[in-house]
Every structure is written in structure tokens, then in C-alpha cells.
Design an enzyme around this catalytic site. Structure first.
Site, PDB file in Angstrom:
ATOM      1  N   LYS A 177       3.468   3.220  14.967  1.00 43.40           N
ATOM      2  CA  LYS A 177       1.963   3.435  14.544  1.00 43.40           C
ATOM      3  C   LYS A 177       1.506   2.129  13.852  1.00 43.40           C
ATOM      4  O   LYS A 177       1.729   1.917  12.514  1.00 43.40           O
ATOM      5  CB  LYS A 177       1.927   4.687  13.609  1.00 43.40           C
ATOM      6  N   GLU A 251       8.774   0.644   2.111  1.00 39.93           N
ATOM      7  CA  GLU A 251       8.518  -0.746   1.722  1.00 39.93           C
ATOM      8  C   GLU A 251       6.981  -0.932   1.079  1.00 39.93           C
ATOM      9  O   GLU A 251       6.219  -1.060   2.111  1.00 39.93           O
ATOM     10  CB  GLU A 251       9.120  -1.729   2.751  1.00 39.93           C
ATOM     11  N   CYS A 285       4.149  -9.139   0.632  1.00 38.50           N
ATOM     12  CA  CYS A 285       4.261  -8.252  -0.329  1.00 38.50           C
ATOM     13  C   CYS A 285       5.343  -8.892  -1.179  1.00 38.50           C
ATOM     14  O   CYS A 285       5.262  -8.772  -2.386  1.00 38.50           O
ATOM     15  CB  CYS A 285       5.187  -7.086   0.280  1.00 38.50           C
ATOM     16  N   GLU A 385      -1.594  -5.630  -7.685  1.00 39.32           N
ATOM     17  CA  GLU A 385      -1.437  -6.517  -6.435  1.00 39.32           C
ATOM     18  C   GLU A 385      -2.825  -6.850  -5.675  1.00 39.32           C
ATOM     19  O   GLU A 385      -3.351  -6.136  -5.327  1.00 39.32           O
ATOM     20  CB  GLU A 385      -0.703  -5.571  -5.324  1.00 39.32           C
TER      21      GLU A 385
END
Ligand code: NAD
Length: 482
Positions: A177, A251, A285, A385
Site C-alpha cells: 500500500k 519505522e 527520516c 520533525e
């Protein structure tokens, strides 16, 4: 429309049951690039049924490990045969510079399939030293079952490959997906799996948005979710997956510290940190984002990195000279702009950037490389972030406080240390809470090295033998020998 893509369910390409579709856009121009089927709950049900059936079909379950290895190797070959067109597709759908698409996304996708092709014939149990008389005990590693592989928009093809290759190596069946912003290369990967001869229903691919992701995470017949994406969605998946105790690997986000010690080679540190911070416009990331620089070197570091950052060519990913491509979506651009405003409002000094670039890039999601200095640990830009081309420079006087400050975050994905001193390097590597610590280098990834994080950066590890553990269940078999 240049691309029109459907869902892959049980080996057939089909429209969504509802007939719904959505558009994917070129982030460099804002123009629609393709239309893809928008999977809903009925499509999720159909894909899960196909994956369940394929799991026990002799064409997959009965396939010898060596034959599975050949299939994975074939997928790697096909990725390489189509590398140029796939790289272009990634750049046009995601925005990343074409050089990054070729040398990072495509080469890693092929390598990870080769690495796990090798694992197919090495997934072994063991005999156990049990103490009960006249018994034997051995273990088997069995596939977990039907796995939902839900991926983000920053490295769509590469991250899909990280999950798909070990899942298949272990004999699972999957539903891919991709993120709704960047579906095209994942569909292309699914097509290559069909071309390689992977039996129908083993690899299914559902393009769709959060509704499809949520339906997969909650589905009672899915055994595992492997997710890469935001911490916020990771939390939702954990809750949804609890209904049938799915295996979950996550993750998630990061806020990597990069320590520049007093003895560091500043020119090396500037070059390495610039790349470590700005690869794929900072949509990484593991991007280095919090720079803890010794106060004696901080001005030199800030001046040099700001000069280098402001000189980087910003432009469409397809232009060969581009280093900073567009951000993946207008929503993400707005997120980056909001955080930069917060940095200014909270008193950080803007050394360079802080705005969208001029020069005919108005229709794309471009943002200039931005450097803040004088950042403190409490500021929003040091905590949230950003996932964009924004660097925050903090300074330190006391090396003894570094680990605590570096660990002052909910995340723990990656960290970096620039020093010539081995004691500093190893002591910090041991005391910073992060899944990967890089000493005097960029945040490289390799299929043989585990990848994942502490705390809010997720659960479990991808790649290496760790992914084999994550995609198998251990079964113990007891035999009465009396
Ligand atoms: P996101 O969480 O918004 O979306 C990721 C995927 O989850 C998409 O496919 C989306 O459709 C799906 N999704 C959305 N809502 C869902 C729900 N309720 N249930 C199930 N699935 C759902 O993330 P994003 O914005 O696409 O990606 C950026 C994030 O990914 C950043 O936070 C980044 O740090 C993280 N990331 C982490 C790693 C890593 O290895 N740790 C790698 C890349 C990106």
C-alpha cells in the site's frame, strides 16, 4: 493523463470496486501526472482473500527455497533492466533529483532483492538442548502469513523493496500500500513481480489513501503490518493491529543529532552534514537536523555550512544539476513553512534561506535550503520533525552534557558524531539512544545493516537478518523418543 494505474489483486489488474480514482501530481510543476485506482474496504477484503489463498497454494507454499531465491533475483534483474525509466518515474512522482533516484533508490531496491534472494536458502531452525529425557526439540522458521506493507512518500520504491524482498524471502504473501502522494513506482514494482513469475496473489498492490491503510491495519485476516511513515499514523496502526494481535514493525520519524566536536575537521563535517541533512531535500527520516557544535567552532561551522547550503542548485529533479528538488506535496511544503516561521518567532537566527526560492519555480513545492543558528533545545525546530531542507545549529560548552542533550527527544533513529578522537566517538556512540550511529560519515544504509529506531522512531528493525526474524514465526517441535 500520462499514467492510469489499477489495483493488482490475485494476479489481475482491476479497478476499485467503487470505481474511485485519485490523481498523483508532479511536485516540480504541480501538474497531474497520473490517475490511480483508490482502494476502499471492499478492495482490501478482496486483496486479503487473494493473499490468504496464495499463502497455501502449492505454487507458492510448495516452492523450494532455491526457486524462491531465483524469483527474487529475477526481480532484481528486472529492476536493473528498467532502472532508467523507474528512476525517471520516481523523480517525476516524488521530486527527488534524478541522480538520487538512480544511485540511491534504484540501486538500493535492486540490491535488497539480491541480498534477500541469498537468504531464501539460509532460513534455518535449530535443535534445542532440552533437558527432558527421551525427547527431541527443534525449531522451524515459518512465514508470518499475510503481510500489509504500508509505505511513505519520501523513498517510495526503495522502502517498498526493503519490505517486499524479506517478506517474500520468508514465504509470506503481501499487500503493498504505497502513499497516496507517490504511488507510481510501487505499482511498477508490482508489475515487475508479475513479470518475474511470482505466482498470482503473492504480491497484491492497492493504491489508496489512509482509508485503505486503516482497513489493512484493522483487518482480522492480516497477520503482520510493516509500516514506514509518521509517528502519528504508527500509533493508530498499533491500536488497529491490536484487535487480532498482528505482528507490527514500525519505522517512524527521526530528529537525528549530529555532534561536531572541537577537534572535528570542519570542512569534512560541513560537507558530510550538508549531504546528511539535505539528501532528498531533507525528506529523509535519518536526516541530520540538530547540530550540536562545540562553542569554539560554532561560528566557523555555521558560516561555512550556510554558504555551502545557499549555493546548492534548487530545481526540478529531472534537471541534472539539481541538488535540492521540490518537497513531495503542497501540504508538506506548508508544514515546513510553518516550522520555519516557528523558528523565527521563537528567536532562532536565520542564517540563510527561510523562504521559497525565486526564479520560475512558483508552481512547484520548492523551499530554499535554510540554516538556523542560536537554536536552543526547547525550540519547536529542535523538537519537531521538519522533514525538509532546514538545519538547526545548537552549541555546547560542556561535552559531558552532550549525550543528555542529544537524547532529549522522543525519537531515536539515527545520530552522527564528527570527531578525530576515538574515545569521544565510542563513548558517544554508546550513550546516544539511536538505532544507527554514524561516525564521521553520511547516514548510509546497506541491506546487511539493521535499520530502525528507539522510542518513537519505531518498533523492530528492517534489513539484515533482523528482517528475516521479523517476517517469520518460530515454531518449536517436540518429539517423544522413548
Ligand atoms: P504518513 O504516516 O502520513 O503515511 C504513511 C503511509 O500510511 C501512507 O501510505 C498513508 O496512506 C498511510 N496511512 C495514513 N493513515 C493511515 C492509517 N490510519 N492507518 C494505516 N495507514 C495509514 O507518513 P508520510 O507523511 O507519508 O511519511 C513521512 C514520515 O515517514 C516521516 O515522519 C518520516 O520520518 C517517516 N519515515 C520514516 C522512515 C524510517 O525508516 N524510520 C523512513 C521514511 C519515512
Amino acid at each position: 493523463m500520462e499514467f492510469r494505474e489499477r489495483l493488482l489483486i490475485g494476479g489481475r489488474w482491476v479497478d476499485a470496486v467503487s470505481g474511485a480514482e485519485f490523481k498523483t501530481y508532479d511536485p516540480a510543476t504541480g501538474e497531474p501526472l497520473g490517475v490511480v485506482a483508490d482502494a476502499g474496504v471492499a478492495d482490501v477484503d478482496a486483496a486479503v482473500a487473494a493473499a490468504q489463498q496464495a499463502l497455501v497454494d502449492p505454487s507458492w507454499k510448495g516452492l523450494r527455497p532455491a526457486a524462491r531465491a531465483r524469483l527474487l533475483w529475477k526481480v532484481a534483474d528486472l529492476i536493473e533492466v528498467h532502472a532508467d525509466e523507474l528512476a525517471e518515474l520516481e523523480t517525476r512522482d516524488q521530486g527527488q533529483p534524478i541522480g538520487v533516484a538512480k544511485t540511491v533508490s534504484l540501486s538500493m531496491a535492486a540490491e535488497v532483492f539480491r541480498y534477500y534472494a541469498g537468504w531464501c536458502t539460509k532460513i534455518e531452525g535449530h535443535t534445542s538442548a532440552v533437558s527432558i529425557p527421551n525427547t527431541m526439540h527443534y525449531t522451524r522458521r515459518e512465514p508470518v502469513g499475510v503481510c500489509a506493507l504500508i509505505t511513505p512518500w519520501n523513498f517510495p520504491l526503495m522502502i517498498a523493496a526493503w519490505k517486499l524482498a524479506p517478506a517474500l524471502a520468508c514465504g509470506n504473501t503481501v499487500i503493498l500500500k504505497p502513499a497516496e502522494q507517490t504511488p507510481l513506482t510501487t505499482v511498477a514494482l508490482a508489475r515487475l513481480c508479475v513479470e518475474a513469475g511470482i505466482p498470482p496473489g503473492v504480491v497484491n498492490c492497492l493504491t489508496g489513501g489512509p482509508e485503505a491503510g486503516a482497513a489493512l491495519s484493522a483487518h482480522p485476516d492480516i497477520d503482520k503490518v510493516s509500516f514506514t511513515g509518521s509517528t502519528e499514523v504508527g500509533r493508530k496502526i498499533v491500536v488497529a493491529a491490536s484487535t487480532n494481535f498482528k505482528r507490527v514493525t514500525l519505522e517512524l520519524g527521526g530528529k537525528a543529532p549530529s555532534v561536531i566536536a572541537r577537534d572535528a575537521d570542519i570542512d569534512d563535517a560541513v560537507a558530510g552534514n550538508l549531504q546528511g541533512a539535505l539528501l532528498n531535500s531533507g525528506q529523509v527520516c535519518a536526516a541530520y537536523t540538530r547540530f550540536f557544535v562545540d562553542s569554539k567552532r560554532v561560528d566557523e561551522f555555521a558560516d561555512k555550512i550556510a554558504a555551502a547550503a545557499s549555493a546548492l542548485p534548487v530545481g526540478p529533479g529531472m534537471a541534472p544539476e539539481t541538488v535540492i528538488g521540490p518537497l513531495a506535496s503542497p501540504e508538506h511544503l506548508a508544514h515546513v513553512e510553518r516550522l520555519v516561521k516557528a523558528g523565527v518567532a521563537e528567536g532562532a537566527q536565520l542564517v540563510t534561506g527561510g523562504a521559497r526560492p525565486d526564479g520560475g519555480l512558483a508552481n512547484g513545492n520548492f523551499y530554499a535550503p535554510t540554516v538556523f543558528s542560536g537554536v536552543t533545545d526547547e525550540m519547536t525546530i529542535a523538537r519537531e520533525e521538519i522533514f525538509g531542507p532546514v538545519l538547526s545549529i545548537l552549541s555546547y560548552d560542556d561535552a559531558g552534557e552532550l549525550a543528555e542533550r542529544a537524547n532529549n527527544t522522543e525519537y531515536g533513529l539515527a545520530a552522527c558524531i564528527w570527531t578525530k578522537d576515538l574515545t569521544t566517538a565510542h563513548n558517544l556512540a554508546a550513550s546516544i539512544r539511536a538505532g544507527s550511529v554514524f561516525v564521521n560519515m553520511l547516514p548510509f544504509l546497506d541491506p546487511a545493516a539493521p535499520w530502525g529506531g528507539f522510542g518513537a522512531s519505531g518498533w523492530g528493525r528492517e534489513m539484515s537478518s533482523n528482517a528475516i526474524d521479523e517476517f517469520t514465526e518460530t515454531k518449536g517441535v517436540w518429539v517423544n523418543l522413548a
